[in-house]
Design an enzyme around this catalytic site. Structure first.
Site, PDB file in Angstrom:
ATOM      1  N   TYR A  80     -14.430   6.271  -4.800  1.00 14.46           N
ATOM      2  CA  TYR A  80     -14.663   7.594  -4.014  1.00 14.46           C
ATOM      3  C   TYR A  80     -15.480   8.640  -4.679  1.00 14.46           C
ATOM      4  O   TYR A  80     -16.601   9.046  -4.299  1.00 14.46           O
ATOM      5  CB  TYR A  80     -13.393   8.297  -3.717  1.00 14.46           C
ATOM      6  CG  TYR A  80     -12.833   7.220  -2.479  1.00 14.46           C
ATOM      7  CD1 TYR A  80     -13.118   7.263  -1.385  1.00 14.46           C
ATOM      8  CD2 TYR A  80     -11.678   6.568  -3.128  1.00 14.46           C
ATOM      9  CE1 TYR A  80     -12.538   6.637  -0.142  1.00 14.46           C
ATOM     10  CE2 TYR A  80     -11.006   5.758  -2.035  1.00 14.46           C
ATOM     11  CZ  TYR A  80     -11.445   5.697  -0.605  1.00 14.46           C
ATOM     12  OH  TYR A  80     -10.784   5.094   0.049  1.00 14.46           O
TER      13      TYR A  80
ATOM     14  N   GLU B 107     -12.484  -0.278  -0.738  1.00 15.78           N
ATOM     15  CA  GLU B 107     -12.647   0.896  -0.289  1.00 15.78           C
ATOM     16  C   GLU B 107     -13.797   1.815  -0.745  1.00 15.78           C
ATOM     17  O   GLU B 107     -14.013   1.917  -1.826  1.00 15.78           O
ATOM     18  CB  GLU B 107     -11.205   1.684  -0.545  1.00 15.78           C
ATOM     19  CG  GLU B 107     -10.164   1.189   0.237  1.00 15.78           C
ATOM     20  CD  GLU B 107      -8.739   2.231   0.205  1.00 15.78           C
ATOM     21  OE1 GLU B 107      -9.075   3.369  -0.256  1.00 15.78           O
ATOM     22  OE2 GLU B 107      -7.808   1.643   0.063  1.00 15.78           O
TER      23      GLU B 107
ATOM     24  N   GLU C 100      -4.299  -0.043  -5.493  1.00 14.89           N
ATOM     25  CA  GLU C 100      -4.132   1.056  -6.191  1.00 14.89           C
ATOM     26  C   GLU C 100      -2.684   1.804  -6.886  1.00 14.89           C
ATOM     27  O   GLU C 100      -2.129   2.465  -6.672  1.00 14.89           O
ATOM     28  CB  GLU C 100      -4.532   2.442  -5.471  1.00 14.89           C
ATOM     29  CG  GLU C 100      -5.954   2.229  -4.862  1.00 14.89           C
ATOM     30  CD  GLU C 100      -6.561   3.507  -4.051  1.00 14.89           C
ATOM     31  OE1 GLU C 100      -7.575   3.474  -3.648  1.00 14.89           O
ATOM     32  OE2 GLU C 100      -5.530   4.366  -3.829  1.00 14.89           O
TER      33      GLU C 100
ATOM     34  N   HIS D 250       0.914  -1.220   0.110  1.00 14.81           N
ATOM     35  CA  HIS D 250      -0.056   0.023   0.015  1.00 14.81           C
ATOM     36  C   HIS D 250       1.029   1.417   0.160  1.00 14.81           C
ATOM     37  O   HIS D 250       0.902   2.099   0.911  1.00 14.81           O
ATOM     38  CB  HIS D 250      -0.889   0.136   1.227  1.00 14.81           C
ATOM     39  CG  HIS D 250      -2.231   0.819   1.114  1.00 14.81           C
ATOM     40  ND1 HIS D 250      -3.306   0.445   1.332  1.00 14.81           N
ATOM     41  CD2 HIS D 250      -2.106   2.176   0.797  1.00 14.81           C
ATOM     42  CE1 HIS D 250      -4.272   1.341   1.158  1.00 14.81           C
ATOM     43  NE2 HIS D 250      -3.662   2.643   0.952  1.00 14.81           N
TER      44      HIS D 250
END
Length: 457
Positions: free
Chosen positions: A299, A354, A171, A126
């Site tokens: 998001y 997420e 990501e 991450h």
């Protein structure tokens, strides 16, 4: 404003085997920087002007010393799973040998999660690349992909059968584009060619690690986590539609298409040769290793219009409401992208790994009331339900984040948690959104147990 999370009684998300969880990342919460090697984020934080509040991740949420308290908190919320990342710099020395103290920390964490019957979803990377590897070129150096394979091998062998699911990378777009192309994340390079080079080596690292995980953890669900912001044209003009499609390929499909179809999107041909990824024979077959699942982080959406000088032009977020990050709240985008990918690709099972929002949270009389975040979670769970009802194989949802933490280039200015962290005292305080999530999950478990009892009669 609604104070509870609800879904229709017929929702696929209410089935017993649908997994709900919370998520964190190592550099953002762990602290204990003295017991690991330096990472690119330590270096970036120490560079003046890179972090908005001038802070760093050396202390963060002190999770390394508070982990037992944090796991009891997670357990109290009724989640099925906890998604967290391993710090490469905490478990492997610069010479490639194992840091047993670091490994023991994660093994204790895994053992306690399994004791609590909470499924561990482990992310191997991450964003916190050890600085010594960046000194050798970082993700611009093809050798880093093989170093990652070796790290994945050592960790997965040490963890044994304790892990329910592995994600190789979180990501890679952020690591490659934000870190090597736009320069707003560590290590802070600004080069289009670097962005594509780093992205290719990240994807190669993923494929190499998948081969290792398939061997070392055959019972685990092994995959990758990608972030997507669906791209919408500003108008119905052919030019704006084409601009949005190119942006979609450049930012989204650049990472998904190699995994599922072993090739880069067509927008590659519109880039100068100097910006093409350094593909070697056999690379795409390695990158296209079969996935047990794909994690999707969502998001917001982005809007694009045609540009006279570039392939596309991104527009600012203006539509209300906006989160504290300045991102448009647009749950329909999550439904749209799930349906789009479901129709376009032979998708493996999907987990929303997420989803959440930074809001301006205030601690008042020992409580944090965050109705805007609760509304965000409610609307996006409904968006997932809408996609699942139309045939998308979604198997889980993780709220980001378990608790407020070090928010990368924003420092400690933005709070994503469903649990408030007082950074001075390190006290954890569940926000109203966290209580609503907990109540929703406890009610789901209660109803599931009731159905099982009825079926056993």
């Amino acid at each position: 404003m609604n104070k509870a999370i609800t879904l229709p009684a017929t929702s696929p998300l209410l089935k017993n085997d649908f997994i709900f969880g919370v998520a964190t990342a190592s550099f953002q919460i762990e602290g204990a920087a003295d017991s690991r090697l330096d990472t690119i984020w330590d270096t970036f934080c120490a560079t003046p002007g890179k972090i908005r509040d001038g802070s760093d991740g050396k202390t963060a949420c002190e999770h390394v010393s508070h982990w037992e308290e944090d796991l009891r908190l997670i357990r109290s919320m009724g989640v099925d799973a906890y998604r967290f990342s391993v710090s490469w710099a905490r478990v492997i020395h610069a010479d490639g040998s194992v840091n047993q103290q670091g490994l023991d920390f994660y093994i204790a964490l895994l053992d306690r999660l399994n004791e609590y019957a909470i499924k561990p979803f482990v992310t191997l990377y991450h964003w916190d690349l050890p600085q010594y590897l960046e000194d050798q070129g970082g993700w611009l150096n093809r050798e880093t992909a093989y170093k990652f394979r070796d790290y994945a091998d050592r960790v997965s062998r040490a963890f044994g059968d304790r892990v329910h699911s592995y994600a190789t990378l979180n990501e890679p777009f952020c690591s490659a584009y934000l870190g090597y192309e736009a320069g707003i994340h560590a290590p802070g390079h600004k080069s289009r060619a670097y962005g594509k080079q780093a992205a290719h080596h990240l994807l190669l690292a993923h494929g190499l690690a998948m081969e290792v995980l398939e061997r070392n953890a055959p019972e685990a669900l092994n995959g990758i986590v990608l972030n997507f912001s669906p791209c919408y044209p500003e108008s119905d003009s052919a030019e704006d539609i084409e601009a949005a499609n190119m942006a979609d390929e450049y930012f989204n499909h650049w990472y998904l298409q190699p995994l599922l179809e072993q090739r880069y999107p067509d927008v590659l041909e519109k880039l100068p040769r100097s910006e093409h990824p350094p593909v070697m024979p056999g690379d795409m077959a390695i990158i296209g290793h079969k996935l047990d699942y794909i994690g999707i982080n969502y998001y917001t959406r982005e809007r694009y219009q045609a540009s006279a000088s570039e392939l596309f032009e991104k527009l600012e977020h203006e539509q209300q409401p906006l989160t504290d990050m300045g991102w448009e709240v647009f749950p329909q985008g999550l439904t749209d992208l799930l349906l789009d990918y479901h129709q376009r690709y032979l998708l493996p099972p999907v987990y929303i790994t997420e989803n959440g929002a930074a809001m301006v949270d205030k601690l008042v009389d020992g409580k944090v009331d965050d109705p805007e975040r609760l509304a965000y979670l409610q609307s996006h769970l409904q968006a997932v339900d809408d996609a699942a009802m139309q045939g998308v194989d979604v198997r889980g949802y993780f709220a980001w984040s378990l608790m407020d933490n070090f928010e990368w280039a924003e420092g400690y200015l933005k709070r994503f948690g469903i649990v408030y962290v007082d950074y001075e005292s390190q006290q954890r305080i569940i926000k109203s959104s966290g209580y609503a999530y907990r109540d929703f999950l406890l009610q789901k478990a209660e109803q599931g147990a009731g159905k099982q009892q009825a079926g056993a009669r």
